[in-house]
Design a protein around this motif. Structure first.
Motif, mmCIF file in Angstrom:
data_model
loop_
_atom_site.group_PDB
_atom_site.id
_atom_site.type_symbol
_atom_site.label_atom_id
_atom_site.label_comp_id
_atom_site.label_asym_id
_atom_site.label_seq_id
_atom_site.Cartn_x
_atom_site.Cartn_y
_atom_site.Cartn_z
ATOM 1 N N VAL A 162 0.850 -1.182 0.000
ATOM 2 C CA VAL A 162 0.000 0.000 0.000
ATOM 3 C C VAL A 162 0.891 1.238 0.000
ATOM 4 C CG1 VAL A 162 -1.808 1.258 1.232
ATOM 5 C CG2 VAL A 162 -1.762 -1.239 1.306
ATOM 6 N N GLN A 163 0.598 2.171 -0.886
ATOM 7 C CA GLN A 163 1.361 3.404 -0.960
ATOM 8 C C GLN A 163 1.135 4.235 0.295
ATOM 9 O OE1 GLN A 163 -0.170 6.239 -3.690
ATOM 10 N NE2 GLN A 163 1.716 7.440 -3.826
ATOM 11 N N ARG A 164 2.217 4.620 0.930
ATOM 12 C CA ARG A 164 2.111 5.418 2.145
ATOM 13 C C ARG A 164 1.471 6.765 1.829
ATOM 14 N NH1 ARG A 164 7.512 6.186 5.557
ATOM 15 N NH2 ARG A 164 7.208 3.914 5.619
ATOM 16 N N GLY A 165 0.444 7.096 2.594
ATOM 17 C CA GLY A 165 -0.249 8.362 2.384
ATOM 18 C C GLY A 165 -1.155 8.379 1.176
ATOM 19 N N GLY A 166 -1.340 7.231 0.509
ATOM 20 C CA GLY A 166 -2.185 7.150 -0.673
ATOM 21 C C GLY A 166 -3.649 6.966 -0.321
ATOM 22 N N PRO A 167 -4.523 6.929 -1.337
ATOM 23 C CA PRO A 167 -5.961 6.801 -1.092
ATOM 24 C C PRO A 167 -6.343 5.557 -0.287
ATOM 25 C CG PRO A 167 -5.546 7.467 -3.350
ATOM 26 C CD PRO A 167 -4.217 7.138 -2.770
ATOM 27 N N ALA A 168 -5.759 4.400 -0.630
ATOM 28 C CA ALA A 168 -6.096 3.169 0.084
ATOM 29 C C ALA A 168 -5.641 3.228 1.533
ATOM 30 C CB ALA A 168 -5.473 1.963 -0.622
ATOM 31 N N ALA A 169 -4.418 3.728 1.754
ATOM 32 C CA ALA A 169 -3.887 3.833 3.114
ATOM 33 C C ALA A 169 -4.757 4.755 3.964
ATOM 34 C CB ALA A 169 -2.446 4.333 3.079
ATOM 35 N N ASP A 170 -5.176 5.873 3.381
ATOM 36 C CA ASP A 170 -6.025 6.815 4.115
ATOM 37 C C ASP A 170 -7.365 6.195 4.484
ATOM 38 O OD1 ASP A 170 -4.045 8.693 3.917
ATOM 39 O OD2 ASP A 170 -4.991 9.829 2.277
ATOM 40 N N ALA A 171 -7.815 5.215 3.692
ATOM 41 C CA ALA A 171 -9.100 4.556 3.965
ATOM 42 C C ALA A 171 -8.951 3.379 4.924
ATOM 43 C CB ALA A 171 -9.731 4.085 2.655
ATOM 44 N N GLY A 172 -7.711 3.071 5.313
ATOM 45 C CA GLY A 172 -7.492 1.983 6.273
ATOM 46 C C GLY A 172 -7.186 0.641 5.663
ATOM 47 N N ILE A 173 -6.932 0.587 4.357
ATOM 48 C CA ILE A 173 -6.569 -0.668 3.700
ATOM 49 C C ILE A 173 -5.097 -0.953 3.962
ATOM 50 C CG2 ILE A 173 -6.327 -1.846 1.467
ATOM 51 C CD1 ILE A 173 -8.732 -0.223 0.494
ATOM 52 N N ARG A 174 -4.784 -2.217 4.281
ATOM 53 C CA ARG A 174 -3.440 -2.588 4.679
ATOM 54 C C ARG A 174 -2.905 -3.735 3.818
ATOM 55 N NH1 ARG A 174 -4.031 1.629 6.449
ATOM 56 N NH2 ARG A 174 -4.179 2.315 8.629
ATOM 57 N N GLN A 175 -1.605 -3.881 3.823
ATOM 58 C CA GLN A 175 -0.970 -4.997 3.122
ATOM 59 C C GLN A 175 -1.553 -6.318 3.611
ATOM 60 O OE1 GLN A 175 3.263 -5.102 3.615
ATOM 61 N NE2 GLN A 175 3.540 -6.992 2.439
ATOM 62 N N GLY A 176 -1.865 -7.219 2.671
ATOM 63 C CA GLY A 176 -2.440 -8.513 3.013
ATOM 64 C C GLY A 176 -3.952 -8.536 2.984
ATOM 65 N N ASP A 177 -4.596 -7.366 2.976
ATOM 66 C CA ASP A 177 -6.056 -7.320 2.850
ATOM 67 C C ASP A 177 -6.477 -7.850 1.477
ATOM 68 O OD1 ASP A 177 -6.141 -6.198 5.340
ATOM 69 O OD2 ASP A 177 -6.756 -4.194 4.687
ATOM 70 N N VAL A 178 -7.702 -8.336 1.399
ATOM 71 C CA VAL A 178 -8.248 -8.829 0.133
ATOM 72 C C VAL A 178 -9.458 -7.989 -0.240
ATOM 73 C CG1 VAL A 178 -9.246 -10.787 -1.094
ATOM 74 C CG2 VAL A 178 -7.456 -11.178 0.614
ATOM 75 N N ILE A 179 -9.368 -7.320 -1.385
ATOM 76 C CA ILE A 179 -10.467 -6.487 -1.867
ATOM 77 C C ILE A 179 -11.408 -7.359 -2.683
ATOM 78 C CG2 ILE A 179 -11.082 -4.528 -3.333
ATOM 79 C CD1 ILE A 179 -8.336 -3.329 -2.600
ATOM 80 N N THR A 180 -12.685 -7.395 -2.286
ATOM 81 C CA THR A 180 -13.651 -8.288 -2.927
ATOM 82 C C THR A 180 -14.722 -7.558 -3.725
ATOM 83 O OG1 THR A 180 -14.958 -8.340 -0.877
ATOM 84 C CG2 THR A 180 -13.327 -10.097 -1.205
ATOM 85 N N LYS A 181 -14.881 -6.243 -3.494
ATOM 86 C CA LYS A 181 -15.868 -5.474 -4.251
ATOM 87 C C LYS A 181 -15.411 -4.033 -4.405
ATOM 88 C CE LYS A 181 -20.368 -7.723 -3.355
ATOM 89 N NZ LYS A 181 -21.733 -7.500 -2.799
ATOM 90 N N VAL A 182 -15.754 -3.448 -5.546
ATOM 91 C CA VAL A 182 -15.665 -2.004 -5.748
ATOM 92 C C VAL A 182 -17.074 -1.541 -6.059
ATOM 93 C CG1 VAL A 182 -14.746 -0.131 -7.158
ATOM 94 C CG2 VAL A 182 -13.282 -2.069 -6.565
ATOM 95 N N GLY A 183 -17.661 -0.775 -5.163
ATOM 96 C CA GLY A 183 -19.084 -0.476 -5.289
ATOM 97 C C GLY A 183 -19.876 -1.763 -5.127
ATOM 98 N N ASP A 184 -20.765 -2.039 -6.071
ATOM 99 C CA ASP A 184 -21.557 -3.275 -6.032
ATOM 100 C C ASP A 184 -20.973 -4.366 -6.916
ATOM 101 O OD1 ASP A 184 -23.474 -2.162 -4.309
ATOM 102 O OD2 ASP A 184 -24.576 -1.274 -5.985
ATOM 103 N N THR A 185 -19.814 -4.096 -7.523
ATOM 104 C CA THR A 185 -19.229 -5.042 -8.473
ATOM 105 C C THR A 185 -18.212 -5.943 -7.789
ATOM 106 O OG1 THR A 185 -19.494 -3.430 -10.264
ATOM 107 C CG2 THR A 185 -17.985 -5.276 -10.653
ATOM 108 N N THR A 186 -18.390 -7.249 -7.949
ATOM 109 C CA THR A 186 -17.481 -8.220 -7.347
ATOM 110 C C THR A 186 -16.126 -8.191 -8.042
ATOM 111 O OG1 THR A 186 -19.313 -9.674 -6.714
ATOM 112 C CG2 THR A 186 -17.123 -10.674 -6.844
ATOM 113 N N VAL A 187 -15.073 -8.256 -7.257
ATOM 114 C CA VAL A 187 -13.703 -8.286 -7.756
ATOM 115 C C VAL A 187 -13.148 -9.691 -7.533
ATOM 116 C CG1 VAL A 187 -11.360 -7.447 -7.341
ATOM 117 C CG2 VAL A 187 -13.280 -5.844 -7.373
ATOM 118 N N SER A 188 -12.731 -10.363 -8.611
ATOM 119 C CA SER A 188 -12.244 -11.728 -8.481
ATOM 120 C C SER A 188 -10.726 -11.804 -8.416
ATOM 121 C CB SER A 188 -12.750 -12.598 -9.649
ATOM 122 O OG SER A 188 -12.260 -12.109 -10.884
#
Length: 266
Positions: A162-188
């Motif tokens: 995760v980029q330090r100070g980037g959008p994901a980091a500011d939202a609380g996303i961390r290394q090792g997390d698994v993103i499964t949806k963006v909005g209502d769309t499933t991410v595989s």
């Protein structure tokens, strides 16, 4: 690639009307116009088969895969159609023809037919307007990197860094997390994640569903921006890659497997 050109000394031309790709419906009739095999002004017809597909299109060198979100159509798209318009029955351009899936024909396997893909015109309009106004286009970034490892059986996009100070980091996303949806769309996988992020605009806030430490949560990510100097690509080898917000060439993760679609660019 999309570009804006200026014609000097041209006259007697009727510009094509641009439609609204967000208003399209599955099953709607469309027509592709192009010059396959130098046969100018060839017209083929079909329907919109799907509104949102993760397209992973191989380049001629075979060194990388271009990733974007596209419309799917069964309209025949052949070499020479790429870059041509896909229009509705009102004659409005609703997409730019870009790729076709030929199945396993290149390796001696079954030939696929009726699997064409096009860049939605609303995406093309946004890029064109930015080029006209600023001389350069931008694309959204989330500030993560990931991969498409052949051994990864996780359903979702695993965040490698995760980029330090980037959008994901500011939202609380961390290394090792698994993103499964963006909005209502499933991410595989990571290609899906990149393609879905590219459907949004820089500065837009989007809900992202994340699996972290055995718990699922939805966070709000305000997307960053980077100058769009190159296609969003995935190198044809294993390894991590940036979504364009960090160092490197803006590539996604490497791939050791056949991606959701094995495309060839017309």
């Amino acid at each position: 690639d999309l570009a804006v050109i200026k014609l000097e000394g041209a006259s007697g031309l009727t510009p094509a009307a641009l439609g609204d790709s967000d208003a399209l419906k599955v099953g709607q009739q469309v027509v592709a116009v192009g010059s396959p095999d130098s046969l100018t002004n060839t017209v083929t017809s079909g329907i919109v088969s799907a509104l949102s597909r993760t397209v992973t299109a191989g380049d001629t060198s075979g060194s990388s895969l271009t990733v974007y979100n596209g419309l799917q159509t069964d309209t025949p798209i052949n070499p020479g159609n790429s870059g041509g318009p896909l229009v509705n029955l009102q004659g409005q351009v609703i997409a730019v023809n870009s790729a076709v899936d030929t199945g396993q024909a290149a390796s001696g396997g079954p030939q696929s037919f009726g699997l064409g893909f096009a860049i939605p015109i609303n995406t093309a309009k946004r890029i064109a307007n930015q080029l006209l106004q600023d001389g350069q286009a931008t694309k959204p970034v989330m500030g993560v990197s990931g991969s498409l490892s052949a051994g990864d059986r996780t359903e979702g996009a695993t965040v490698s860094s995760v980029q330090r100070g980037g959008p994901a980091a500011d939202a609380g996303i961390r290394q090792g997390d698994v993103i499964t949806k963006v909005g209502d769309t499933t991410v595989s996988d990571y290609a899906d994640l990149m393609a879905q992020i590219l459907t949004h605009s820089p500065g837009e806030t989007v809900p992202v569903t994340v699996s972290s430490g055995g718990q699922t949560k939805t966070v709000q990510v305000t997307l960053g921006s980077t100058v769009d100097k190159a296609q969003t690509t995935i190198p044809q080898q294993q390894g991590g890659g940036s979504d364009g917000s960090g160092p490197g060439d803006g590539s996604g993760g490497g791939s050791g497997q056949r991606l959701p679609f094995g495309f060839g660019l017309p």
